[in-house]
Enzyme design. Sequence first.
Site, PDB file in Angstrom:
ATOM      1  N   TYR A   1     -14.917 -59.374  -2.246  1.00  0.00           N
ATOM      2  CA  TYR A   1     -15.087 -59.583  -0.801  1.00  0.00           C
ATOM      3  C   TYR A   1     -14.091 -60.646  -0.338  1.00  0.00           C
ATOM      4  O   TYR A   1     -14.014 -61.724  -0.936  1.00  0.00           O
ATOM      5  CB  TYR A   1     -16.541 -60.003  -0.491  1.00  0.00           C
ATOM      6  CG  TYR A   1     -17.479 -58.854  -0.823  1.00  0.00           C
ATOM      7  CD1 TYR A   1     -17.727 -57.848   0.104  1.00  0.00           C
ATOM      8  CD2 TYR A   1     -18.015 -58.718  -2.106  1.00  0.00           C
ATOM      9  CE1 TYR A   1     -18.511 -56.747  -0.227  1.00  0.00           C
ATOM     10  CE2 TYR A   1     -18.801 -57.614  -2.445  1.00  0.00           C
ATOM     11  CZ  TYR A   1     -19.045 -56.634  -1.498  1.00  0.00           C
ATOM     12  OH  TYR A   1     -19.806 -55.537  -1.827  1.00  0.00           O
ATOM     13  N   SER A   2     -13.340 -60.327   0.710  1.00  0.00           N
ATOM     14  CA  SER A   2     -12.340 -61.279   1.216  1.00  0.00           C
ATOM     15  C   SER A   2     -13.031 -62.512   1.766  1.00  0.00           C
ATOM     16  O   SER A   2     -14.025 -62.408   2.498  1.00  0.00           O
ATOM     17  CB  SER A   2     -11.533 -60.659   2.360  1.00  0.00           C
ATOM     18  OG  SER A   2     -10.863 -59.517   1.932  1.00  0.00           O
TER      19      SER A   2
ATOM     20  N   CYS B   1      -4.999 -55.718   6.799  1.00  0.00           N
ATOM     21  CA  CYS B   1      -6.171 -55.738   5.928  1.00  0.00           C
ATOM     22  C   CYS B   1      -7.213 -54.757   6.450  1.00  0.00           C
ATOM     23  O   CYS B   1      -7.472 -54.694   7.652  1.00  0.00           O
ATOM     24  CB  CYS B   1      -6.775 -57.142   5.852  1.00  0.00           C
ATOM     25  SG  CYS B   1      -8.054 -57.272   4.591  1.00  0.00           S
TER      26      CYS B   1
ATOM     27  N   GLU C   1      -3.369 -55.731   2.197  1.00  0.00           N
ATOM     28  CA  GLU C   1      -4.600 -55.703   1.391  1.00  0.00           C
ATOM     29  C   GLU C   1      -5.457 -54.581   1.943  1.00  0.00           C
ATOM     30  O   GLU C   1      -6.083 -54.736   2.995  1.00  0.00           O
ATOM     31  CB  GLU C   1      -5.340 -57.031   1.526  1.00  0.00           C
ATOM     32  CG  GLU C   1      -6.590 -57.111   0.691  1.00  0.00           C
ATOM     33  CD  GLU C   1      -6.377 -57.946  -0.564  1.00  0.00           C
ATOM     34  OE1 GLU C   1      -5.689 -57.465  -1.492  1.00  0.00           O
ATOM     35  OE2 GLU C   1      -6.889 -59.071  -0.594  1.00  0.00           O
TER      36      GLU C   1
ATOM     37  N   TYR D   1      -8.355 -51.392   1.056  1.00  0.00           N
ATOM     38  CA  TYR D   1      -9.354 -51.020   0.040  1.00  0.00           C
ATOM     39  C   TYR D   1     -10.223 -49.885   0.543  1.00  0.00           C
ATOM     40  O   TYR D   1     -10.170 -49.562   1.718  1.00  0.00           O
ATOM     41  CB  TYR D   1     -10.204 -52.229  -0.353  1.00  0.00           C
ATOM     42  CG  TYR D   1     -10.798 -53.013   0.811  1.00  0.00           C
ATOM     43  CD1 TYR D   1     -11.990 -52.603   1.424  1.00  0.00           C
ATOM     44  CD2 TYR D   1     -10.164 -54.157   1.311  1.00  0.00           C
ATOM     45  CE1 TYR D   1     -12.539 -53.333   2.477  1.00  0.00           C
ATOM     46  CE2 TYR D   1     -10.714 -54.889   2.365  1.00  0.00           C
ATOM     47  CZ  TYR D   1     -11.900 -54.469   2.939  1.00  0.00           C
ATOM     48  OH  TYR D   1     -12.435 -55.193   3.987  1.00  0.00           O
TER      49      TYR D   1
HETATM   50  P1  FAD Z   1     -20.730 -48.734  -4.075  1.00  0.00           P
HETATM   51  O1  FAD Z   1     -22.057 -48.732  -4.746  1.00  0.00           O
HETATM   52  O2  FAD Z   1     -19.551 -49.127  -4.899  1.00  0.00           O
HETATM   53  O3  FAD Z   1     -20.502 -47.328  -3.409  1.00  0.00           O
HETATM   54  C1  FAD Z   1     -19.299 -47.057  -2.692  1.00  0.00           C
HETATM   55  C2  FAD Z   1     -19.625 -45.994  -1.648  1.00  0.00           C
HETATM   56  O4  FAD Z   1     -19.959 -44.792  -2.296  1.00  0.00           O
HETATM   57  C3  FAD Z   1     -20.813 -46.361  -0.768  1.00  0.00           C
HETATM   58  O5  FAD Z   1     -20.492 -46.023   0.568  1.00  0.00           O
HETATM   59  C4  FAD Z   1     -21.959 -45.518  -1.299  1.00  0.00           C
HETATM   60  O6  FAD Z   1     -22.882 -45.199  -0.286  1.00  0.00           O
HETATM   61  C5  FAD Z   1     -21.209 -44.302  -1.810  1.00  0.00           C
HETATM   62  N1  FAD Z   1     -21.860 -43.619  -2.939  1.00  0.00           N
HETATM   63  C6  FAD Z   1     -22.553 -44.155  -3.960  1.00  0.00           C
HETATM   64  N2  FAD Z   1     -22.942 -43.208  -4.816  1.00  0.00           N
HETATM   65  C7  FAD Z   1     -22.459 -42.039  -4.353  1.00  0.00           C
HETATM   66  C8  FAD Z   1     -22.492 -40.690  -4.802  1.00  0.00           C
HETATM   67  N3  FAD Z   1     -23.121 -40.354  -5.931  1.00  0.00           N
HETATM   68  N4  FAD Z   1     -21.887 -39.748  -4.058  1.00  0.00           N
HETATM   69  C9  FAD Z   1     -21.237 -40.079  -2.919  1.00  0.00           C
HETATM   70  N5  FAD Z   1     -21.166 -41.311  -2.434  1.00  0.00           N
HETATM   71  C10 FAD Z   1     -21.771 -42.285  -3.156  1.00  0.00           C
HETATM   72  N6  FAD Z   1     -15.974 -55.088   1.683  1.00  0.00           N
HETATM   73  C11 FAD Z   1     -16.534 -55.787   2.704  1.00  0.00           C
HETATM   74  O7  FAD Z   1     -17.589 -55.377   3.231  1.00  0.00           O
HETATM   75  N7  FAD Z   1     -15.988 -56.950   3.153  1.00  0.00           N
HETATM   76  C12 FAD Z   1     -14.853 -57.474   2.629  1.00  0.00           C
HETATM   77  O8  FAD Z   1     -14.376 -58.533   3.059  1.00  0.00           O
HETATM   78  C13 FAD Z   1     -14.235 -56.751   1.550  1.00  0.00           C
HETATM   79  N8  FAD Z   1     -13.118 -57.223   0.968  1.00  0.00           N
HETATM   80  C14 FAD Z   1     -12.537 -56.534  -0.063  1.00  0.00           C
HETATM   81  C15 FAD Z   1     -11.385 -57.064  -0.646  1.00  0.00           C
HETATM   82  C16 FAD Z   1     -10.785 -56.378  -1.696  1.00  0.00           C
HETATM   83  C17 FAD Z   1      -9.511 -56.950  -2.306  1.00  0.00           C
HETATM   84  C18 FAD Z   1     -11.352 -55.168  -2.164  1.00  0.00           C
HETATM   85  C19 FAD Z   1     -10.708 -54.415  -3.311  1.00  0.00           C
HETATM   86  C20 FAD Z   1     -12.499 -54.664  -1.608  1.00  0.00           C
HETATM   87  C21 FAD Z   1     -13.113 -55.337  -0.545  1.00  0.00           C
HETATM   88  N9  FAD Z   1     -14.293 -54.866   0.044  1.00  0.00           N
HETATM   89  C22 FAD Z   1     -14.857 -55.554   1.091  1.00  0.00           C
HETATM   90  C23 FAD Z   1     -14.975 -53.658  -0.443  1.00  0.00           C
HETATM   91  C24 FAD Z   1     -16.070 -54.071  -1.460  1.00  0.00           C
HETATM   92  O9  FAD Z   1     -15.448 -54.604  -2.628  1.00  0.00           O
HETATM   93  C25 FAD Z   1     -16.946 -52.915  -1.902  1.00  0.00           C
HETATM   94  O10 FAD Z   1     -16.131 -51.872  -2.367  1.00  0.00           O
HETATM   95  C26 FAD Z   1     -17.855 -52.390  -0.799  1.00  0.00           C
HETATM   96  O11 FAD Z   1     -18.744 -53.410  -0.339  1.00  0.00           O
HETATM   97  C27 FAD Z   1     -18.716 -51.232  -1.322  1.00  0.00           C
HETATM   98  O12 FAD Z   1     -19.375 -51.672  -2.456  1.00  0.00           O
HETATM   99  P2  FAD Z   1     -20.885 -51.236  -2.742  1.00  0.00           P
HETATM  100  O13 FAD Z   1     -21.249 -51.779  -4.087  1.00  0.00           O
HETATM  101  O14 FAD Z   1     -21.772 -51.619  -1.606  1.00  0.00           O
HETATM  102  O15 FAD Z   1     -20.785 -49.674  -2.766  1.00  0.00           O
END
Ligand code: FAD
Length: 307
Positions: free
Chosen positions: A80-81, A251, A305, A307
């Site tokens: 998370y940024s 971003c 950046e 994602y």
């Molecule tokens: P996950 O559990 O990883 O799921 C990802 C998506 O897939 C979700 O929408 C979920 O509903 C869906 N999903 C899950 N299972 C299935 C399935 N079986 N079939 C279909 N779809 C499915 N995020 C922010 O909110 N704020 C930030 O500032 C931010 N900064 C970032 C900075 C960087 C450098 C990077 C790489 C990422 C950043 N992110 C940010 C994104 C964050 O890291 C996560 O990827 C994001 O919050 C989703 O993670 P999660 O664990 O909630 O979802």
Amino acid sequence: MAEIILPEVELNINSPKDPAEATLVENFVCTAENSPNIIRHLTFDISGTDLVGKFRVGQSIGVLAPGEDHRGKPHKLRLYSVSSPSNGEGGNSHLVSTTVKRAMDEVDGTFYMGVCSNYLCNLKVGDKLKVTGPSGRRYLLPENSEDFNYVFFATGTGIAPFRGMIIELLESGFKGQVALVFGCPYRTDVIYPKFFTEMAEKYDNFHYIKMISREDRRADGSKYYVQTAIEDRAETLDPILSQDNTLIYLCGMKGMETGIYHNLAKKGFMDYLLLKDGLEDKAPADWSWEEAKNLVKPSSRTFEEVY
Ligand code: FAD
Ligand code: A2P
């Protein structure tokens, strides 16, 4: 243009094998309450850890959600940024903020909730969580930040680093120009609207541009996107983009970079881009989407950046 001197940063002081314990001290909605995309501002207290004072704006903090994935393995780290400035939220080096959107998807009638973003959004003040970082070596403001102007392009939670960067620049007396171009679906989805509006009122050198994609249409029927601001808001952006000491930062959602690079090229702002073989002899207006996606890369004046 002055040399871009990026600060030395310490990376991964805490790794997933050795996470630090933080305490949640703030968790509030930072869009309108009635936004379909409720996004929250969270602040973590990292007192007593080796991370105090180590996060620079532009870097990310890692979060380990408790529990296991469908294979019975601990959940992977999510990044998370940081949305606080480098000296910490409110100038407190033990406080680090971020901006989190609940990730959700519906596929063939099944509703999926993202693991870590929903875990974070559900945390209560006083709850403990496992964090790692800092992460990110290049997506930073230069050490000599006063030598440049800045155009920031953000979609959705891509706003996070720019909140911190704008506080850091403007509240320390920065004299150059800063433009923020922010894109979201509806007016109710604007993130930190009051904060940025007040900053724009307070600082003449800060220009705040909102591109709302799903309410109005451009004259040709297309959506208002961050990249269309290069054309639609040329009166504000051209004078900044055309200076040879301007840096651009992007971003947010993966894919936004292609439209931004293509539109910059169409306007002749080539110094922000590096073209791979195959495009030099072709006018940008004739580039296909695939060409813009695969053959245009950021130059040293562009920080990306997505994602
Ligand atoms: P996950 O559990 O990883 O799921 C990802 C998506 O897939 C979700 O929408 C979920 O509903 C869906 N999903 C899950 N299972 C299935 C399935 N079986 N079939 C279909 N779809 C499915 N995020 C922010 O909110 N704020 C930030 O500032 C931010 N900064 C970032 C900075 C960087 C450098 C990077 C790489 C990422 C950043 N992110 C940010 C994104 C964050 O890291 C996560 O990827 C994001 O919050 C989703 O993670 P999660 O664990 O909630 O979802
Ligand atoms: P839309 O979804 O109407 O096509 P959020 O993260 O809150 O959903 O906001 C992302 C914003 O970025 C939305 O306004 C979305 O518009 C817009 N968007 C979607 N695709 C692109 C793209 N390729 N380039 C720039 N902006 C985009």
